[in-house]
Design an enzyme around this catalytic site. Structure first.
Site, PDB file in Angstrom:
ATOM      1  N   HIS A 109       0.875  -1.173   0.000  1.00 20.56           N
ATOM      2  CA  HIS A 109       0.000   0.000   0.000  1.00 20.56           C
ATOM      3  C   HIS A 109       0.913   1.225   0.000  1.00 20.56           C
ATOM      4  O   HIS A 109       2.006   1.173   0.606  1.00 20.56           O
ATOM      5  CB  HIS A 109      -0.840   0.120   1.280  1.00 20.56           C
ATOM      6  CG  HIS A 109      -1.900  -0.915   1.464  1.00 20.56           C
ATOM      7  ND1 HIS A 109      -1.642  -2.129   2.027  1.00 20.56           N
ATOM      8  CD2 HIS A 109      -3.224  -0.894   1.209  1.00 20.56           C
ATOM      9  CE1 HIS A 109      -2.763  -2.824   2.097  1.00 20.56           C
ATOM     10  NE2 HIS A 109      -3.748  -2.097   1.605  1.00 20.56           N
ATOM     11  N   ASP A 112       2.127   2.045   3.521  1.00 19.93           N
ATOM     12  CA  ASP A 112       2.943   1.158   4.340  1.00 19.93           C
ATOM     13  C   ASP A 112       4.365   1.129   3.786  1.00 19.93           C
ATOM     14  O   ASP A 112       5.311   0.947   4.527  1.00 19.93           O
ATOM     15  CB  ASP A 112       2.346  -0.248   4.567  1.00 19.93           C
ATOM     16  CG  ASP A 112       1.750  -0.918   3.352  1.00 19.93           C
ATOM     17  OD1 ASP A 112       0.619  -1.396   3.448  1.00 19.93           O
ATOM     18  OD2 ASP A 112       2.429  -0.969   2.309  1.00 19.93           O
TER      19      ASP A 112
HETATM   20  C1  XUL Z   1      -8.266  -6.058   4.022  1.00 17.39           C
HETATM   21  C2  XUL Z   1      -7.451  -6.510   2.888  1.00 17.39           C
HETATM   22  C3  XUL Z   1      -6.487  -5.524   2.304  1.00 17.39           C
HETATM   23  C4  XUL Z   1      -6.390  -5.582   0.819  1.00 17.39           C
HETATM   24  C5  XUL Z   1      -5.551  -4.495   0.215  1.00 17.39           C
HETATM   25  O1  XUL Z   1      -9.152  -6.997   4.492  1.00 17.39           O
HETATM   26  O2  XUL Z   1      -7.549  -7.649   2.474  1.00 17.39           O
HETATM   27  O3  XUL Z   1      -5.247  -5.716   2.889  1.00 17.39           O
HETATM   28  O4  XUL Z   1      -5.863  -6.811   0.400  1.00 17.39           O
HETATM   29  O5  XUL Z   1      -5.975  -3.239   0.566  1.00 17.39           O
END
Ligand code: XUL
Ligand code: CO
Length: 449
Positions: A109, A112
């Site tokens: 992300h 992160d």
């Molecule tokens: C949350 C989830 C996230 C997504 C990416 O449940 O699965 O980590 O994979 O945003």
């Protein structure tokens, strides 16, 4: 191709070398028992089939904190009060971990991998700094990016949603983040870009215009697609369904809901699904069910590999340890001809009580072995003529004659009635579920050697 182990200024996982395949008889917890990267199954190596990825957030950002207490993990890369230093250490730890595990891919992300600044420009610059570093690390080690994404759910500004927020200002802010995350994904050669609509949903129906919010969601995705293609992103956009948590009701409920949405808005040429096991079970399905719905629609793009806890409904994000589930998952993937440019991303976290650094390795090794066993066993089941006969045989009446004419749309409702009158009461034909279940268990018990 093996990855070169990354060596930074500090070794964050001392005493652990690159994980090797030692075979099923090994009792070394830090060795693969089933995942033999170069072993060929159904025409491809295991590495090519499974395309494993390590996620940044659960491994290098999360600390083990839960709503009842603080983190439990002592992570050397997280010991810094300076966000720049911390992000750099984190990246070193991530590349050391991934290359020691010898997985081909990683996922991130925006915030992160990098850290949020005081303004959009500052945040974009922070991301750029980390993209430059990640590019160096990728070149040094051979690691590749499976997908990037933007965190549009943690910052309080997104409490009422990102692209479905009732405030246009928030929608625009979310767009700024997606733009930067797409730029980063392209700069790192990412093969996919993920949208998980964490807060795209609602808590209370009476204060929500669901029709308008869904239109905004489609418009937002369309503009992201347009921008992504304009900067040369040739990969797949992925929507990750989840029915709830954090919201009471989330729009991307499950695979079939998202498939209908994508088709309705003409997004199905560029977007596919990233199916997560624990999200499917949270929606009241099995993991294999959501995979099958995606595969049937030609829209299964990638997988977030984890599992839930059968005793509760939460998204516990545990590492996959059920061979029964991975066999069923890999049967779907093999039947559809492979996962394409997607992969198996371990969106999973070690338990709060698993506090040794080696536990992160043990957890991933277990998940990789579990899917490797699933792959080998699924391939053998599919190669057994009985498994296709059991299913296809049930539909044999549609292969010729009136059944075929029905499938071709050549019979009216009145024609069907006439046929029913002439045929009379249909014969009962056994579904043979138990026979199929026994067949699968026979293969599981025979193992994956
Ligand atoms: C949350 C989830 C996230 C997504 C990416 O449940 O699965 O980590 O994979 O945003
Ligand atoms: Co996920």
């Amino acid at each position: 191709m093996s990855r070169t182990v990354f060596k930074g200024d500090t070794e964050y996982f001392p005493g652990i070398g690159q994980i090797q395949f030692e075979g099923p008889e090994s009792d070394n917890p830090l060795a693969f028992k089933a995942y033999d990267r170069e072993r060929r199954v159904a025409g491809k190596t295991m590495e090519e089939h499974l395309r494993f990825a390590v996620c940044y957030w659960h491994n290098f950002c999360a600390t083990g904190a839960d709503p009842f207490g603080p983190g439990t993990r002592d992570q050397a890369w997280a010991r810094s009060s300076d966000p720049v230093q911390m992000a750099r250490k984190r990246m070193d730890a991530a590349f050391e971990f991934c290359t020691k595990l010898n997985v081909p891919f990683w996922c991130f992300h925006d915030f992160d991998m990098a850290w949020e600044g005081a303004s959009i420009d500052e945040s974009d610059a922070n991301i750029q700094t980390m993209v430059d570093l990640a590019n160096e690390r990728q070149a040094e080690t051979g690691m590749k990016l499976l997908w990037g994404t933007a965190n549009l759910f943690s910052n309080p500004r997104y409490m009422n949603g990102a692209s479905t927020n009732p405030s246009f200002d928030v929608v625009a802010y979310a767009a700024s983040q997606v733009k930067a995350a797409l730029d980063a994904t392209v700069a790192l050669g990412g093969q996919n870009y993920v949208f998980w609509g964490g807060r795209e949903g609602y808590a209370y129906l009476q204060n929500t215009d669901t029709r308008r919010e869904l239109q905004h969601l489609a418009m937002f995705l369309d503009k992201a697609r347009e921008y992504g293609r304009s900067i040369g992103f040739e990969g797949t956009f992925l929507i990750e369904p989840k029915p709830m948590e954090p919201m009471y009701h989330q729009y991307d409920f499950d695979a079939q809901t998202v498939i209908g949405f994508l088709r309705h808005h003409g997004l199905d040429g560029d977007f596919k699904l990233n199916v997560e096991a624990n999200h499917a079970t949270l929606a009241g399905h099995t993991f294999a069910h959501d995979l099958q719905m995606g595969a049937d629609a030609g829209l299964l793009g990638s997988i977030d590999a984890n599992m839930g806890n059968p005793q509760n409904g939460w998204d516990t994000d545990q590492f996959p340890s059920s061979i029964y589930d991975t066999v069923h998952a890999m049967m779907v993937v093999l039947k559809m001809g492979g996962i394409g440019s997607g992969g198996l991303n371990f969106d999973a976290k070690v338990r709060r009580e698993s506090t040794d650094l080696s536990d992160m390795f043990i957890a991933h090794i277990g998940g990789m072995d579990c899917f490797a066993r699933g792959l080998i066993i699924a391939d053998r089941i599919l190669a057994d003529q009985r498994s296709s006969d059991l299913r296809d045989g049930r539909y044999a009446s549609f292969d010729s004659g009136d059944g075929k004419r029905f499938e071709n749309g050549e019979l009216s409702l009145t024609d069907l009635r006439d046929i029913a009158v002439a045929t009379g009461e249909p014969e009962l034909v056994s579904g043979k579920q138990e026979l199929y279940e026994n067949l699968i268990n026979d293969y599981i018990v025979r193992g994956a050697s």
